[in-house]
Design a protein around this motif. Structure first.
Motif, mmCIF file in Angstrom:
data_model
loop_
_atom_site.group_PDB
_atom_site.id
_atom_site.type_symbol
_atom_site.label_atom_id
_atom_site.label_comp_id
_atom_site.label_asym_id
_atom_site.label_seq_id
_atom_site.Cartn_x
_atom_site.Cartn_y
_atom_site.Cartn_z
ATOM 1 N N SER A 111 0.827 -1.200 0.000
ATOM 2 C CA SER A 111 0.000 0.000 0.000
ATOM 3 C C SER A 111 0.865 1.255 0.000
ATOM 4 O O SER A 111 0.610 2.210 -0.738
ATOM 5 C CB SER A 111 -0.905 -0.005 1.231
ATOM 6 O OG SER A 111 -1.636 1.193 1.324
ATOM 7 N N ALA A 112 1.918 1.236 0.818
ATOM 8 C CA ALA A 112 2.833 2.375 0.840
ATOM 9 C C ALA A 112 3.539 2.534 -0.494
ATOM 10 O O ALA A 112 3.741 3.653 -0.980
ATOM 11 C CB ALA A 112 3.850 2.199 1.965
ATOM 12 N N LEU A 113 3.916 1.438 -1.106
ATOM 13 C CA LEU A 113 4.577 1.501 -2.406
ATOM 14 C C LEU A 113 3.658 2.096 -3.463
ATOM 15 O O LEU A 113 4.107 2.835 -4.349
ATOM 16 C CB LEU A 113 5.035 0.101 -2.826
ATOM 17 C CG LEU A 113 6.229 -0.463 -2.053
ATOM 18 C CD1 LEU A 113 6.356 -1.963 -2.291
ATOM 19 C CD2 LEU A 113 7.521 0.239 -2.465
ATOM 20 N N LEU A 114 2.374 1.785 -3.387
ATOM 21 C CA LEU A 114 1.422 2.389 -4.317
ATOM 22 C C LEU A 114 1.371 3.899 -4.112
ATOM 23 O O LEU A 114 1.277 4.663 -5.078
ATOM 24 C CB LEU A 114 0.035 1.775 -4.129
ATOM 25 C CG LEU A 114 -0.124 0.323 -4.586
ATOM 26 C CD1 LEU A 114 -1.504 -0.194 -4.215
ATOM 27 C CD2 LEU A 114 0.101 0.191 -6.078
ATOM 28 N N ASP A 115 1.420 4.335 -2.867
ATOM 29 C CA ASP A 115 1.478 5.770 -2.602
ATOM 30 C C ASP A 115 2.717 6.396 -3.215
ATOM 31 O O ASP A 115 2.689 7.528 -3.707
ATOM 32 C CB ASP A 115 1.498 6.032 -1.095
ATOM 33 C CG ASP A 115 0.200 5.664 -0.414
ATOM 34 O OD1 ASP A 115 -0.837 5.694 -1.084
ATOM 35 O OD2 ASP A 115 0.235 5.352 0.782
#
Length: 716
Positions: free
Chosen positions: A481-485
């Motif tokens: 999820s953080a990587l998508l951000d």
């Protein structure tokens, strides 16, 4: 041991040319994006297509493309003819191809079709349209097939999902046709064909050497064809090989990951892979299965894979490989070999890992919440089977003070807002200082740092959590999820597939995977993941939202609109109902991968706006302009400065102006309505320029504005 039975063996836009009042609008639809497979690299690092700086070895090819097909379940075959492991085979081949310890193919250059996706039409499209359209003369191209193969009328066929045994010639893939496509239509410097099917050996020129061999080999480019068996031999599959694989594919994967590198230079050549696979498959099946390759058909030094971890100064060339049999005292234990996950082992089912190079290997077994067994060294001896027992015994013990600090950090995190995040950061950092192996504290610290826009700190925290507990599924999903951000889409895909390997029905991981694919423009793969998300978690609106996004980009307007509407019904609340909580906090329940601070943007409002914009666009695609306008207006109420919503509404007003102009010419409408629509469109296009003057849409908006101004000046 089972065999493969020989009898059943960003945003879609259209450029509208307007010549106001008199000339009709023209629309050119963008074609749907072909499918890209999910990344199941576990802990192999994927190759990024934009990374041009890395050179493998002298002579490495500039681009690589692959088509991977695995079919276990066949539509028209009886239960006794269904297979078990081609899907796992295809996933393992894909994993190896895209990893930096394997083929080094860019992830978006590898398409995968499994089971019901692998119809005759879809496979034919990939072979006859996609690969010829993307390959160039200096490229490397690999085609892999795992499934049933057949002999009919003296000819060889590979069986797609929808093969009809009563009409094989018309419903299967002739090996002769495959040879023609590889030899003449698909371009490339190095071409690789790997087939794991019952009669895949028939693709070698055993049945008609003059004709088929000529089709496959009489081209300027080099072709390496490696098949699972000779003509009329069975191709075996078994749970004993790496937890479940076709025996041939198991050794292909092992070889590409470095086991076939006999001279220790890190490079796996075609000749090395052929020799390694031939030797090991023959030995594993007591010579009942004999992989085939035509030595005159390929450059023996063709580079198939490169594993820098295997480079060694002293060569340890040997064709006598060993086998490791792993037993565990606890179910669902992950086993790691030489730093890479090798499979799952349980009390009742040992994990058998054949084809290992002789010498010392590092092993480790991990189970969430327990101290690992290892890392430690185990010796593998040539030609011998070695057993190892792993013991997961010691639960991790936490000091109460560290547990209390974690709980306090979580409470601050749940309150949202920057001030609370900083307090959470302090508490979690203290917990980690007391217990450096506290993976949960690292995971929450990763979430907190992500909320604070500290990308490097967030990444480091998540990576620590996963290093401590490689089977920590929640940490992998949160990291993704953080990587998508952060825009790290490829790595997000890798982490999500690693999580899904552990828990295949994780609805959050599935919708995040759909989001990642959609943002990469791989809408068919995104749709597949979103369909699974809506199946396992039908009440999770995010799955429906990303399914709608993918279907809209695939020009499936009516289906997409239904999903958008369902999403809006399921999320029919507002952020005020959540009190003062930062809605980013709810991002780990709704909207993961969409990081915002509450003071800057409310995720609920944004995604409600995006869903309304999606419905507007779907209605526009179906030329329902009056129906589209209220949804675009609702989107702009929620996202006033949104470039795409302004652009779409401006285009719709132009469409209506054209229609009203024709009606005005007949006297049924006043020209004032046309003028009003043009002025409204101009406002929207001006907003596009304000939002971002450097986009393609802004360039088109300028052209629209110029034409509108000219039209208004000539028709005061």
């Amino acid at each position: 041991m089972m065999h493969r039975n020989p009898c059943f063996c960003a945003f879609l836009f259209a450029w509208i040319t307007i010549v106001l009042w008199a000339d009709p609008g023209l629309r050119a639809q963008a074609p749907a994006t072909p499918q890209n497979p999910p990344d199941t690299t576990r802990d192999l690092k994927p190759v990024h297509p934009e990374d041009k700086s890395k050179t493998i070895v002298p002579g490495a090819v500039p681009q690589s493309y692959a088509l991977v097909i695995g079919i276990a379940t066949y539509k028209n075959l009886p239960a006794t003819a269904q297979l078990h492991f081609p899907g796992r085979d295809a996933q393992s081949i894909y994993t190896t191809l895209i990893s930096e310890q394997g083929g080094e193919f860019p992830a978006n250059h590898v398409h995968m079709l499994t089971d019901s996706q692998a119809t005759l039409a879809n496979v034919s499209h990939e072979l006859d349209t996609w690969l010829p359209s993307v390959t160039a003369p200096d490229d490397r191209v690999l085609i892999y097939f795992a499934g049933h193969g057949f002999i009919s009328g003296g000819s060889g066929y590979l069986a797609p999902y929808d093969i009809d045994l009563h009409n094989i010639a018309a419903t299967a893939i002739p090996m002769e046709t495959l040879g023609k496509l590889i030899g003449t239509k698909i371009k490339g410097k190095w071409k690789v064909l790997i087939t794991d099917a019952c009669h895949s050996g028939a693709i070698t020129p055993e049945t008609d050497p003059k004709q088929l061999n000529q089709l496959l080999l009489d081209v300027n480019q080099s072709i390496f064809s490696l098949t699972a068996s000779r003509d009329r031999e069975q191709s075996f599959e078994s749970a004993d090989w790496g937890g479940g694989h076709g025996i041939f594919t198991y050794y292909v994967v092992q070889g590409l990951q470095g086991a076939a590198d006999t001279n220790g230079d890190g490079v796996v050549t075609a000749d090395e892979l052929a020799e390694y696979v031939h030797t090991n498959v023959r030995d594993a099946t007591s010579s009942r299965q004999n992989p085939t390759s035509e030595r005159g058909s390929f450059d023996p030094n063709m580079l198939l894979a490169f594993n820098p971890d295997r480079v060694r100064v002293a060569s340890q060339a040997s064709l006598n490989y060993g086998t490791l049999v792993v037993q565990s005292n606890m179910d669902d234990t992950e086993f790691w070999l030489d730093g890479k996950k090798a499979g799952m082992v349980s009390k009742s089912a040992a994990l058998r890992l054949p084809g290992l190079a002789p010498g010392s290997h590092t092993i480790k077994a991990v189970h969430m919440g327990y101290e690992p067994d290892g890392p430690r060294e185990e010796m593998i001896y040539p030609g011998q089977e070695s057993s190892v027992s792993i013991r997961i015994l010691i639960p991790r013990r936490r000091t109460q003070s560290a547990v209390d600090l974690l709980d306090q950090g979580i409470e601050f995190y749940k309150k949202g807002f920057e001030s609370n995040y900083k307090k959470a950061e302090e508490k979690l950092t203290q917990a980690i200082a007391l217990d450096p192996n506290y993976s949960e504290a690292y995971m929450y610290l990763g979430r907190v740092e992500n909320a604070l826009w500290q990308d490097d700190k967030s990444t480091a925290a998540f990576q620590h959590a996963i290093a401590i507990d490689p089977d920590y599924e929640e940490a992998r999903v949160s990291y993704a999820s953080a990587l998508l951000d952060q825009g790290g889409l490829d790595e997000a895909v890798r982490q999500l597939n690693a999580a899904l390997e552990r828990q295949s029905n994780d609805g959050t991981a599935l919708y995040l995977l759909s989001q990642a694919y959609a943002r990469e423009g791989e809408y068919a793969s995104g749709k597949k993941a979103a369909l699974r998300a809506t199946e396992v978690a039908p009440g999770n609106g995010e799955g429906h939202f990303w399914l709608a996004e993918c279907e809209r980009h695939l020009n499936e307007a009516s289906e997409a609109e239904a999903e958008y509407r369902l999403y809006l019904r399921q999320t029919n609340f507002n952020s005020g109902a959540l009190g003062n909580a930062n809605y980013y906090l709810v991002g780990f329940l709704l909207g993961m991968g969409s990081k915002h601070h509450a003071a800057e943007q409310d995720i609920w409002r944004e995604q409600q706006g995006q869903a309304n914009l999606g419905i507007c666009d779907c209605e526009w695609m179906q030329k329902h302009y009056d129906a589209a306008i209220p949804f675009c207006e609702k989107a702009l109420n929620l996202m006033p400065a949104d470039l795409w919503a302004n652009y779409r509404l401006g285009v719709i007003y132009i469409e209506q102006a054209n229609a009203h102009a024709q009606a005005a010419n007949t006297g049924s409408l006043s020209k004032d309505s046309v003028t009003d629509l043009l002025k409204a469109a101009r406002v929207r296009f001006a907003n596009v320029l304000t939002a971002n003057p450097d986009t393609d849409e802004a360039g088109r908006a300028r052209q629209y504005i110029a034409r509108i101004d000219a039209a208004l000046a000539s028709h005061p």
